[in-house]
Design an enzyme around this catalytic site. Sequence first.
Site, PDB file in Angstrom:
ATOM      1  N   CYS A 138       7.630  -1.631  -1.509  1.00  0.00           N
ATOM      2  CA  CYS A 138       6.514  -1.401  -2.587  1.00  0.00           C
ATOM      3  C   CYS A 138       5.334  -1.773  -1.868  1.00  0.00           C
ATOM      4  O   CYS A 138       4.907  -2.791  -1.829  1.00  0.00           O
ATOM      5  CB  CYS A 138       6.755  -2.089  -3.977  1.00  0.00           C
ATOM      6  N   CYS A 155       2.659  -3.320  -4.380  1.00  0.00           N
ATOM      7  CA  CYS A 155       3.084  -4.769  -4.466  1.00  0.00           C
ATOM      8  C   CYS A 155       2.569  -5.538  -3.448  1.00  0.00           C
ATOM      9  O   CYS A 155       1.878  -6.693  -3.677  1.00  0.00           O
ATOM     10  CB  CYS A 155       4.386  -4.894  -4.719  1.00  0.00           C
ATOM     11  N   ASP A 156       2.771  -5.263  -2.154  1.00  0.00           N
ATOM     12  CA  ASP A 156       2.691  -6.135  -1.072  1.00  0.00           C
ATOM     13  C   ASP A 156       1.703  -5.882   0.161  1.00  0.00           C
ATOM     14  O   ASP A 156       1.725  -6.563   1.151  1.00  0.00           O
ATOM     15  CB  ASP A 156       4.203  -6.402  -0.551  1.00  0.00           C
TER      16      ASP A 156
END
Length: 321
Positions: A138, A141-142
Site C-alpha cells: 500500500c 499507507c507507507d
Amino acid sequence: MAHEPRTARLVILGSGAAGLTAALYAARAELKPIVIAGVPAGGQLLITTDVENYPGFPEGIQGPTLIEKMRQQAERFGAEFIDDNATRVDFSHRPFRIETGSRGAFLADAVIVATGANARWLGLDSEKRLMAKGISACATCDGFFFKGHEIAVVGGGDTAMEEALFLTTFASHVTVIHRRDALRASSIMAARARANPKISFIFDSEVVEVLGHERVEGLRIRNVKDGSTRDLMVRGLFVAIGHVPSTEVFRGALDLDHEGYVRVREHTKTSVVGVFAAGDVQDRHYRQAVTAAGSGCMAAIDAERWLAVQPAKPVPTPPAR
C-alpha cells in the site's frame, strides 16, 4: 452432541477496521451484535507497523494496537466476539445461518460481511521475514516512510503504475519490475509512468529474494528468459500484483463480481435483503483503514434501520423425536 444454534439480531463477519466499527455502532444501538472475528482476527492492520494516517493519533499508532483499541471499544458497549472462522453460510432465508469451524452455528436476522481482502504476495521466505520492514502492498499507507530512498514496485498493471507514480512524491527513484516484456496497464497509465523521469523499468524479470537482515536492503532479480540474476539496491519493496477478497465462503450466496468482490448497491446493501457489506471485501479502489471504518459505520446504520422495520423471524423448532 451438536450444539443448538445461537441466535442474534445481527452477526458481523470480520474484525478489521470495517467489522470493528460496525460492531461499535451496532452495540451502541443495543443490537447486541455477535462478531465472528476470524482467525487470525484483526485484518490487514495486524501486519502494519506505523499507522500515521488514521485520524486522532498525531504521533501515529501501531496497527495491532489500533485494532486492539477498536475491539475494546466495541466490547465496552456489549459486542460479543467469537474467535473462529465462518465455514458456511445460508442466506436463502431468514434467519440467516452462519456455521463456524468449532463454535457451532449462529442464526441472525441481519448480517454484515466485513471479511476484507488480502494482498497477493510473492511467496518468498525472505519476503515473509521482512514483512513490514520495508515491504508493503500500500503506497498510500507507507510511501511517506521512504522519503529520499530508492524503492521498487513489482507489477505491470494499472495498480502498479498508480503506486509507482504516487511513490515518486517521496522516493528518489522508483524501479518497476515486471515479469513480462510489456506492461499490462492501460495505455494512459503506462504512458504517464514512462514519462516520469523518476521511474525506470526492468522487464522479463522477477524478484527471487529480498535482501537484508533487519530491513530491506535490496532485491535479487532473475531474468525469466535467460536465467541470469542481478542485485538491485533499494530500501523498499511495494508489491502491486493485486488483492484477493475473502469471499470464498459467500460464493453462491451473494452476488460477487468477476474478481470475487461483493457487489453492493444503495450504499452497503448486497444482493440479499438483510445482508450488508463493508470494507475491503467490497472496495477494490481505496483500501484504507479509515475508509473501511467509514463503510463499517454505514453498514451498521443501514442494518439498524432495516432491522427497525423488520419483525424478527422465529427460530425453527426442531422436530420432536
